[in-house]
Design a protein around this motif. Structure first.
Motif, PDB file in Angstrom:
ATOM      1  N   LYS A  66       0.550  10.467   1.180  1.00 38.52           N
ATOM      2  CA  LYS A  66       1.582  11.008   2.082  1.00 38.52           C
ATOM      3  C   LYS A  66       0.958  11.706   3.294  1.00 38.52           C
ATOM      4  CE  LYS A  66       5.200  14.536   2.046  1.00 38.52           C
ATOM      5  NZ  LYS A  66       5.842  15.566   1.201  1.00 38.52           N
ATOM      6  N   ARG A  67      -0.126  12.433   3.063  1.00 36.84           N
ATOM      7  CA  ARG A  67      -0.798  13.177   4.139  1.00 36.84           C
ATOM      8  C   ARG A  67      -1.843  12.336   4.867  1.00 36.84           C
ATOM      9  NH1 ARG A  67      -1.389  19.544   2.927  1.00 36.84           N
ATOM     10  NH2 ARG A  67       0.436  19.824   1.590  1.00 36.84           N
ATOM     11  N   ASN A  68      -1.960  11.064   4.479  1.00 34.71           N
ATOM     12  CA  ASN A  68      -2.943  10.168   5.091  1.00 34.71           C
ATOM     13  C   ASN A  68      -4.375  10.688   4.918  1.00 34.71           C
ATOM     14  OD1 ASN A  68      -3.521   7.726   6.321  1.00 34.71           O
ATOM     15  ND2 ASN A  68      -3.541   8.623   8.366  1.00 34.71           N
ATOM     16  N   ILE A  69      -4.640  11.215   3.734  1.00 30.45           N
ATOM     17  CA  ILE A  69      -5.972  11.711   3.383  1.00 30.45           C
ATOM     18  C   ILE A  69      -6.616  10.678   2.456  1.00 30.45           C
ATOM     19  CG2 ILE A  69      -7.274  13.516   2.194  1.00 30.45           C
ATOM     20  CD1 ILE A  69      -5.048  15.487   2.970  1.00 30.45           C
ATOM     21  N   THR A  70      -7.772  10.188   2.833  1.00 30.47           N
ATOM     22  CA  THR A  70      -8.498   9.198   2.040  1.00 30.47           C
ATOM     23  C   THR A  70      -9.050   9.843   0.775  1.00 30.47           C
ATOM     24  OG1 THR A  70      -9.097   7.895   3.974  1.00 30.47           O
ATOM     25  CG2 THR A  70     -10.493   7.633   2.026  1.00 30.47           C
ATOM     26  N   LEU A  71      -8.866   9.174  -0.343  1.00 31.13           N
ATOM     27  CA  LEU A  71      -9.454   9.593  -1.611  1.00 31.13           C
ATOM     28  C   LEU A  71     -10.884   9.077  -1.690  1.00 31.13           C
ATOM     29  CD1 LEU A  71      -9.379  10.569  -4.625  1.00 31.13           C
ATOM     30  CD2 LEU A  71      -8.519   8.266  -5.168  1.00 31.13           C
ATOM     31  N   VAL A  72     -11.808   9.963  -2.021  1.00 26.85           N
ATOM     32  CA  VAL A  72     -13.189   9.597  -2.335  1.00 26.85           C
ATOM     33  C   VAL A  72     -13.390  10.015  -3.787  1.00 26.85           C
ATOM     34  CG1 VAL A  72     -15.623   9.989  -1.807  1.00 26.85           C
ATOM     35  CG2 VAL A  72     -13.925  10.008   0.046  1.00 26.85           C
ATOM     36  N   TYR A  73     -13.787   9.076  -4.643  1.00 22.41           N
ATOM     37  CA  TYR A  73     -13.916   9.418  -6.055  1.00 22.41           C
ATOM     38  C   TYR A  73     -14.904   8.469  -6.726  1.00 22.41           C
ATOM     39  CZ  TYR A  73     -11.263   5.525  -8.093  1.00 22.41           C
ATOM     40  OH  TYR A  73     -10.876   4.285  -8.527  1.00 22.41           O
ATOM     41  N   GLY A  74     -15.019   8.570  -8.042  1.00 22.65           N
ATOM     42  CA  GLY A  74     -16.044   7.858  -8.789  1.00 22.65           C
ATOM     43  C   GLY A  74     -15.824   6.392  -9.073  1.00 22.65           C
ATOM     44  N   ALA A  75     -14.755   5.791  -8.574  1.00 20.15           N
ATOM     45  CA  ALA A  75     -14.526   4.330  -8.582  1.00 20.15           C
ATOM     46  C   ALA A  75     -13.977   3.741  -9.874  1.00 20.15           C
ATOM     47  CB  ALA A  75     -15.783   3.560  -8.165  1.00 20.15           C
ATOM     48  N   ALA A  76     -13.771   4.536 -10.916  1.00 27.68           N
ATOM     49  CA  ALA A  76     -13.294   3.975 -12.178  1.00 27.68           C
ATOM     50  C   ALA A  76     -11.792   3.731 -12.150  1.00 27.68           C
ATOM     51  CB  ALA A  76     -13.644   4.905 -13.335  1.00 27.68           C
ATOM     52  N   SER A  77     -11.346   2.832 -13.032  1.00 23.48           N
ATOM     53  CA  SER A  77      -9.918   2.508 -13.116  1.00 23.48           C
ATOM     54  C   SER A  77      -9.272   3.127 -14.347  1.00 23.48           C
ATOM     55  CB  SER A  77      -9.734   0.987 -13.161  1.00 23.48           C
ATOM     56  OG  SER A  77     -10.330   0.461 -14.330  1.00 23.48           O
ATOM     57  N   VAL A  78      -9.993   3.966 -15.060  1.00 24.82           N
ATOM     58  CA  VAL A  78      -9.491   4.529 -16.311  1.00 24.82           C
ATOM     59  C   VAL A  78      -9.311   6.041 -16.200  1.00 24.82           C
ATOM     60  CG1 VAL A  78     -10.474   2.710 -17.745  1.00 24.82           C
ATOM     61  CG2 VAL A  78     -11.859   4.721 -17.187  1.00 24.82           C
ATOM     62  N   GLY A  79      -8.498   6.588 -17.115  1.00 25.81           N
ATOM     63  CA  GLY A  79      -8.315   8.022 -17.217  1.00 25.81           C
ATOM     64  C   GLY A  79      -7.721   8.652 -15.978  1.00 25.81           C
ATOM     65  N   MET A  80      -8.074   9.902 -15.771  1.00 28.75           N
ATOM     66  CA  MET A  80      -7.596  10.658 -14.603  1.00 28.75           C
ATOM     67  C   MET A  80      -8.037   9.972 -13.314  1.00 28.75           C
ATOM     68  SD  MET A  80      -6.001  13.500 -15.657  1.00 28.75           S
ATOM     69  CE  MET A  80      -6.182  14.713 -14.367  1.00 28.75           C
ATOM     70  N   MET A  81      -9.260   9.436 -13.326  1.00 33.30           N
ATOM     71  CA  MET A  81      -9.788   8.772 -12.137  1.00 33.30           C
ATOM     72  C   MET A  81      -8.901   7.592 -11.740  1.00 33.30           C
ATOM     73  SD  MET A  81     -13.832   8.843 -13.157  1.00 33.30           S
ATOM     74  CE  MET A  81     -14.472   8.126 -11.665  1.00 33.30           C
ATOM     75  N   GLY A  82      -8.571   6.775 -12.701  1.00 36.83           N
ATOM     76  CA  GLY A  82      -7.727   5.621 -12.431  1.00 36.83           C
ATOM     77  C   GLY A  82      -6.331   6.016 -11.988  1.00 36.83           C
ATOM     78  N   ALA A  83      -5.778   7.069 -12.606  1.00 39.96           N
ATOM     79  CA  ALA A  83      -4.421   7.504 -12.276  1.00 39.96           C
ATOM     80  C   ALA A  83      -4.314   7.982 -10.837  1.00 39.96           C
ATOM     81  CB  ALA A  83      -3.972   8.600 -13.242  1.00 39.96           C
ATOM     82  N   VAL A  84      -5.285   8.767 -10.383  1.00 39.43           N
ATOM     83  CA  VAL A  84      -5.217   9.274  -9.006  1.00 39.43           C
ATOM     84  C   VAL A  84      -5.410   8.123  -8.015  1.00 39.43           C
ATOM     85  CG1 VAL A  84      -7.630  10.022  -8.728  1.00 39.43           C
ATOM     86  CG2 VAL A  84      -5.836  11.210  -7.506  1.00 39.43           C
ATOM     87  N   ALA A  85      -6.340   7.217  -8.307  1.00 43.52           N
ATOM     88  CA  ALA A  85      -6.575   6.078  -7.407  1.00 43.52           C
ATOM     89  C   ALA A  85      -5.364   5.154  -7.356  1.00 43.52           C
ATOM     90  CB  ALA A  85      -7.815   5.309  -7.844  1.00 43.52           C
ATOM     91  N   ASP A  86      -4.783   4.855  -8.522  1.00 40.80           N
ATOM     92  CA  ASP A  86      -3.585   4.007  -8.561  1.00 40.80           C
ATOM     93  C   ASP A  86      -2.479   4.588  -7.695  1.00 40.80           C
ATOM     94  OD1 ASP A  86      -4.737   2.179 -10.296  1.00 40.80           O
ATOM     95  OD2 ASP A  86      -3.767   2.999 -12.089  1.00 40.80           O
ATOM     96  N   ALA A  87      -2.258   5.892  -7.833  1.00 42.16           N
ATOM     97  CA  ALA A  87      -1.172   6.532  -7.072  1.00 42.16           C
ATOM     98  C   ALA A  87      -1.447   6.509  -5.569  1.00 42.16           C
ATOM     99  CB  ALA A  87      -0.959   7.960  -7.556  1.00 42.16           C
ATOM    100  N   VAL A  88      -2.693   6.715  -5.186  1.00 47.86           N
ATOM    101  CA  VAL A  88      -3.044   6.632  -3.757  1.00 47.86           C
ATOM    102  C   VAL A  88      -2.732   5.233  -3.239  1.00 47.86           C
ATOM    103  CG1 VAL A  88      -4.990   6.539  -2.143  1.00 47.86           C
ATOM    104  CG2 VAL A  88      -4.784   8.466  -3.700  1.00 47.86           C
ATOM    105  N   LEU A  89      -3.239   4.231  -3.931  1.00 43.86           N
ATOM    106  CA  LEU A  89      -3.101   2.849  -3.471  1.00 43.86           C
ATOM    107  C   LEU A  89      -1.651   2.367  -3.516  1.00 43.86           C
ATOM    108  CD1 LEU A  89      -6.313   1.535  -5.233  1.00 43.86           C
ATOM    109  CD2 LEU A  89      -5.976   1.760  -2.753  1.00 43.86           C
ATOM    110  N   GLU A  90      -0.908   2.733  -4.562  1.00 41.67           N
ATOM    111  CA  GLU A  90       0.497   2.326  -4.677  1.00 41.67           C
ATOM    112  C   GLU A  90       1.374   2.943  -3.598  1.00 41.67           C
ATOM    113  OE1 GLU A  90       1.493   3.416  -8.684  1.00 41.67           O
ATOM    114  OE2 GLU A  90       0.204   1.834  -9.528  1.00 41.67           O
ATOM    115  N   ASN A  91       0.901   4.031  -2.997  1.00 37.80           N
ATOM    116  CA  ASN A  91       1.672   4.711  -1.958  1.00 37.80           C
ATOM    117  C   ASN A  91       1.089   4.489  -0.563  1.00 37.80           C
ATOM    118  OD1 ASN A  91       3.915   6.507  -3.274  1.00 37.80           O
ATOM    119  ND2 ASN A  91       2.165   6.527  -4.665  1.00 37.80           N
ATOM    120  N   GLY A  92       0.321   3.414  -0.430  1.00 39.65           N
ATOM    121  CA  GLY A  92      -0.179   3.010   0.883  1.00 39.65           C
ATOM    122  C   GLY A  92      -1.380   3.769   1.388  1.00 39.65           C
TER     123      GLY A  92
END
Length: 193
Positions: free
Chosen positions: A31-57
């Motif tokens: 929403k704030r157009n802030i890029t997520l930088v994280y550890g690249a995994a698709s599982v757990g908390m890491m995956g959840a935050v990345a999924d939400a970023v990507l699903e919301n553009g």
């Protein structure tokens, strides 16, 4: 603030509030157009935050050491994947890419990543905000430990305030926007870290 590094667990955690909180973080970053930088995994908390970023553009940059590609599942839909040789390189790359750092619930690796960045701020190696998102009161014991460090004079108040804490991502990001780094005196006889 254009990018934020998020340190968090590769597990879901016991309470459903942890994953729900990670999803809220991802939505707010997008929403704030802030890029997520994280550890690249698709599982757990890491995956959840990345999924939400990507699903919301939003945009998600993952940084993963080569050896972890065999142990963790790399998120298949990242905006950018950066492969490095070591954990040290991963942290340095994330630090270079991020304008701020947030720790969501996680284990020892999450804390190690956060505290290295926090220590770098104490030493004046960067002037970027750092904070804990206290989802489901996960970091209450750590907040207590910071108070104890202050009381026992192992931590200066100005450095305690380098580790912001909030129960909401909006509150934490607002704190980041208002952040003014303290002056750092490298004379340890006067400025004990």
């Amino acid at each position: 603030m254009k990018s934020v590094a998020v340190f968090c667990g590769s597990r879901d955690g016991k309470a459903p509030e942890y994953l729900e909180g990670a999803e809220i973080v991802g939505k707010e970053l997008a929403k704030r157009n802030i890029t997520l930088v994280y550890g690249a995994a698709s599982v757990g908390m890491m995956g959840a935050v990345a999924d939400a970023v990507l699903e919301n553009g939003g945009r998600a940059i993952g940084v993963m050491p080569e050896f972890l590609k065999r142990k963790e599942v790399v998120h298949p839909d990242l905006s950018e994947l950066i492969i490095v040789d070591s954990m040290h390189e991963r942290k340095a790359k994330m630090a270079d890419l991020a304008d701020g750092f947030i720790a969501l619930p996680g284990g020892p690796g999450t804390l190690e990543e956060f505290f290295e960045i926090y220590t770098w701020a104490q030493l004046g190696l960067h002037e970027k905000p750092c904070g804990f998102l206290n989802i489901h009161r996960y970091y209450d014991p750590l907040v207590q430990l910071f108070r104890h460090m202050l009381d026992q004079q192992f931590l200066d108040e100005k450095f305690r305030n380098l580790a912001m804490v909030d129960d909401t991502i909006t509150g934490l990001l607002d704190q980041f926007q208002a952040f003014q780094p303290p002056s750092v005196n490298m004379n340890l006889k006067e400025d004990q870290t």
